[in-house]
Motif scaffolding. Structure first.
Motif, short mmCIF file in Angstrom:
data_model
loop_
_atom_site.label_atom_id
_atom_site.label_comp_id
_atom_site.label_asym_id
_atom_site.label_seq_id
_atom_site.Cartn_x
_atom_site.Cartn_y
_atom_site.Cartn_z
N SER A 14 78.87 -38.32 44.11
CA SER A 14 79.53 -39.03 45.20
C SER A 14 81.06 -38.88 45.10
O SER A 14 81.73 -38.48 46.06
CB SER A 14 79.09 -40.50 45.12
OG SER A 14 79.87 -41.30 45.91
N ASN A 42 75.08 -31.41 36.73
CA ASN A 42 74.06 -31.56 35.70
C ASN A 42 72.87 -30.65 35.99
O ASN A 42 72.57 -29.74 35.23
CB ASN A 42 73.61 -33.02 35.62
CG ASN A 42 72.63 -33.26 34.49
OD1 ASN A 42 72.72 -32.59 33.46
ND2 ASN A 42 71.71 -34.18 34.68
N LYS A 44 71.77 -30.14 39.77
CA LYS A 44 71.67 -29.79 41.20
C LYS A 44 72.30 -28.42 41.42
O LYS A 44 73.46 -28.29 41.85
CB LYS A 44 72.34 -30.85 42.05
CG LYS A 44 71.55 -32.14 42.08
CD LYS A 44 72.06 -33.08 43.15
CE LYS A 44 71.29 -34.39 43.12
NZ LYS A 44 72.12 -35.55 43.36
N GLY A 106 78.30 -41.37 33.38
CA GLY A 106 77.85 -41.80 32.06
C GLY A 106 78.59 -41.18 30.89
O GLY A 106 79.51 -40.37 31.05
N GLU A 129 82.33 -45.07 32.05
CA GLU A 129 81.48 -45.20 30.86
C GLU A 129 82.15 -44.56 29.64
O GLU A 129 81.91 -44.97 28.50
CB GLU A 129 80.11 -44.56 31.09
CG GLU A 129 79.25 -45.29 32.13
CD GLU A 129 79.45 -44.75 33.55
OE1 GLU A 129 80.41 -43.98 33.78
OE2 GLU A 129 78.64 -45.11 34.43
N MET A 207 77.85 -44.96 47.10
CA MET A 207 78.11 -44.48 45.73
C MET A 207 76.85 -43.86 45.14
O MET A 207 75.76 -43.96 45.70
CB MET A 207 78.53 -45.67 44.84
CG MET A 207 79.66 -46.50 45.39
SD MET A 207 80.18 -47.81 44.26
CE MET A 207 78.84 -48.97 44.37
N GLY A 208 76.99 -43.25 43.96
CA GLY A 208 75.84 -42.71 43.25
C GLY A 208 74.88 -43.82 42.84
O GLY A 208 75.24 -45.00 42.85
P1 NDP Z 1 76.76 -39.49 40.95
O1 NDP Z 1 75.49 -39.85 40.29
O2 NDP Z 1 76.81 -39.44 42.42
O3 NDP Z 1 77.28 -38.07 40.38
C1 NDP Z 1 77.36 -37.85 39.03
C2 NDP Z 1 77.84 -36.44 38.75
O4 NDP Z 1 77.76 -36.21 37.33
C3 NDP Z 1 76.97 -35.36 39.39
O5 NDP Z 1 77.75 -34.22 39.66
C4 NDP Z 1 75.96 -35.05 38.28
O6 NDP Z 1 75.34 -33.79 38.42
C5 NDP Z 1 76.88 -35.12 37.07
N1 NDP Z 1 76.18 -35.40 35.83
C6 NDP Z 1 75.28 -36.39 35.60
N2 NDP Z 1 74.81 -36.32 34.34
C7 NDP Z 1 75.43 -35.28 33.75
C8 NDP Z 1 75.34 -34.67 32.47
N3 NDP Z 1 74.49 -35.12 31.53
N4 NDP Z 1 76.12 -33.60 32.21
C9 NDP Z 1 76.96 -33.11 33.15
N5 NDP Z 1 77.07 -33.61 34.39
C10 NDP Z 1 76.32 -34.70 34.69
O7 NDP Z 1 77.86 -40.50 40.37
P2 NDP Z 1 79.14 -41.09 41.10
O8 NDP Z 1 79.93 -40.00 41.72
O9 NDP Z 1 78.76 -42.28 41.89
O10 NDP Z 1 79.96 -41.66 39.84
C11 NDP Z 1 80.57 -40.81 38.90
C12 NDP Z 1 81.42 -41.66 37.96
O11 NDP Z 1 82.44 -42.28 38.74
C13 NDP Z 1 80.64 -42.79 37.29
O12 NDP Z 1 81.15 -43.00 36.02
C14 NDP Z 1 80.95 -44.01 38.17
O13 NDP Z 1 80.90 -45.22 37.47
C15 NDP Z 1 82.38 -43.69 38.59
N6 NDP Z 1 82.75 -44.31 39.86
C16 NDP Z 1 82.07 -44.00 41.01
C17 NDP Z 1 82.41 -44.56 42.21
C18 NDP Z 1 81.71 -44.20 43.47
O14 NDP Z 1 82.14 -44.63 44.55
N7 NDP Z 1 80.64 -43.43 43.45
C19 NDP Z 1 83.50 -45.56 42.30
C20 NDP Z 1 84.19 -45.76 41.05
C21 NDP Z 1 83.82 -45.17 39.88
P3 NDP Z 1 73.96 -33.64 39.31
O15 NDP Z 1 74.38 -33.93 40.73
O16 NDP Z 1 73.54 -32.24 39.10
O17 NDP Z 1 73.00 -34.66 38.79
#
Ligand code: NDP
Length: 394
Positions: A14, A42, A44, A106, A129, A207-208
């Motif tokens: 997101s 990760n 996708k 995470g 995190e 959000m995610g």
């Molecule tokens: P999403 O779940 O939408 O996206 C997470 C991203 O991280 C994806 O690109 C995913 O890849 C990748 N990912 C997940 N696990 C791994 C891994 N083990 N190794 C490498 N890449 C990985 O999360 P958000 O965008 O919602 O949130 C991301 C961070 O931002 C979080 O820490 C959240 O707390 C923080 N945040 C988010 C907000 C929001 O509005 N969404 C607001 C404020 C903070 P894939 O798509 O392939 O799974």
């Protein structure tokens, strides 16, 4: 004109997508000259290949080691290099972008974040995190590299914009605002059977999945309190939380003379991402302009630790210090993943976390990254064991 070489860690998520859309819009408007060095994901793989092609990245990295061939074949003829496996994400972080969006979900984001920080990149910091789990190691890496830490979480970005860095001793307290999530007006008992589909539906933010569940339990605000304690030079006791359901005031700084400064804006992550991208300058965004007369009123409520025990667990972990916040984060990540898969009832998310905080006792309690990651693993194993125990009971 804003000029950047940027890498987006977590480009398919997101925040990652918001960042890429903003970069695209800024480039098209002629306001910015931003080239994308690397994008990561990760698993996708198709979405990652599309994102890499759309932004003209030099390199695409996928953490899933089995997805490398598919990624390479999707990128044939584009000139974009690719690699797979967790070390490929670190390779992406090490490339020479001066601005890195840390938006992996995470604690999996810790090593890439540290790699980017140590080489001196400015870090746009979404991945809370990492700080909750390994705050000292992350801050040490930032200090070593000398880059700027630019908070992206809307609350911390708001505080960043109004915090007087020259006079931190004139700050009386930080006030983090919380929407209260989708279950603000529900009794705890009525949440017993809620489904993942209901819990991810945030009233204000898109959000995610993981952060949406954290918002529903209010663990998100607890994690943000810990994040704020690392980001800003104020005593942890002086970080308050207030529920503000409209999500327009994104947080406030209360000064000794009685002045309270706040940052306001539509609840749209484009705004804090733009702030971190352009800081200290600003760029136009497509976010909805704030119309105060249309909003009409702002409401505020006390944050209730009995209704949302995750708030208490996070506060107590911060008070305890040391490895406690790492255990809190690891257990919560596992519990949320189990809930999203339908293996754990909603109300048991905080049970798993509390159980791990009470029982997991790592051999070391140091801020050394290896010790922190060992504690993280121990807490994850304990959390999965607790999920299974609870599943057998029900
Ligand atoms: P999403 O779940 O939408 O996206 C997470 C991203 O991280 C994806 O690109 C995913 O890849 C990748 N990912 C997940 N696990 C791994 C891994 N083990 N190794 C490498 N890449 C990985 O999360 P958000 O965008 O919602 O949130 C991301 C961070 O931002 C979080 O820490 C959240 O707390 C923080 N945040 C988010 C907000 C929001 O509005 N969404 C607001 C404020 C903070 P894939 O798509 O392939 O799974």
């Amino acid at each position: 004109m804003l000029k950047r070489r940027a890498t987006i860690l977590g480009a398919t998520g997101s925040v990652g997508q918001t960042t890429l859309n903003l970069i695209d819009a800024a480039k098209k408007s002629g306001d910015a000259d931003i080239s994308v060095v690397a994008v990561t994901a990760n698993s996708k793989v198709k979405e990652l290949a599309e994102a890499a092609k759309a932004c003209g990245a030099e390199f695409a990295a996928i953490a899933n080691p089995h997805a490398g061939e598919e990624l390479a074949s999707l990128l044939i003829g584009t000139g974009i290099k690719s690699a797979a496996g967790p070390e490929a994400i670190i390779e992406a972080a090490e490339m020479d972008a001066e601005w890195v969006m840390a938006a992996i979900m995470g604690a999996a984001g810790i090593k890439p974040l540290i790699a980017a920080a140590e080489r001196g990149a400015d870090i746009a910091f979404a991945n809370k995190e990492c700080l909750v789990c390994a705050g000292d190691a992350v801050l040490a890496a930032m200090k070593k590299g000398g880059g700027r830490l630019l908070p992206v979480d809307s609350e911390h970005n708001a505080i960043f914009q109004v915090f007087d860095v020259e006079r931190p001793h004139r700050v009386r307290k930080l006030i983090l605002t919380a929407s209260g999530g989708p279950f603000r007006e529900r009794t705890r008992e009525s949440l017993r059977g809620v489904s993942p589909e209901e819990a991810v539906k945030h009233p204000n933010w898109s959000m995610g999945a993981k952060i949406s569940i954290d918002s529903a339990t209010m663990m998100n605000k607890g994690l943000e309190r810990i994040e704020a304690a690392y980001l800003f030079p104020v005593p942890k006791e002086d970080i308050d939380i207030v529920v503000h359901p409209q999500s327009v005031i994104h947080s406030l700084v209360d000064y000794v003379d009685g002045s309270v400064l706040a940052q306001l804006g539509s609840p749209d992550m484009t705004i804090p991402v733009a702030s971190a991208l352009a800081w200290p300058d600003r760029v136009p965004t497509p976010a909805k302009q704030l119309n105060l007369a249309e909003i009409g009123r702002f409401d505020f409520f006390e944050a209730d630790e009995e209704q949302f025990p995750a708030l208490r667990l996070a506060r107590e972990s911060l008070d305890e210090g040391g490895i406690a916040t790492c255990i809190l984060n690891a257990a919560n990540e596992v519990a949320v993943a189990a809930f999203l898969k339908g293996h754990l009832p909603f109300l048991d998310i905080t049970d798993v976390t509390e159980h791990c905080l009470e029982t997991v006792r790592p051999n070391h309690d140091s801020a050394d990254l290896a010790d922190v990651l060992a504690a993280d693993k121990l807490a994850r194993d304990a959390a999965w064991a607790r999920v299974e125990e609870l599943a057998q009971r029900s």
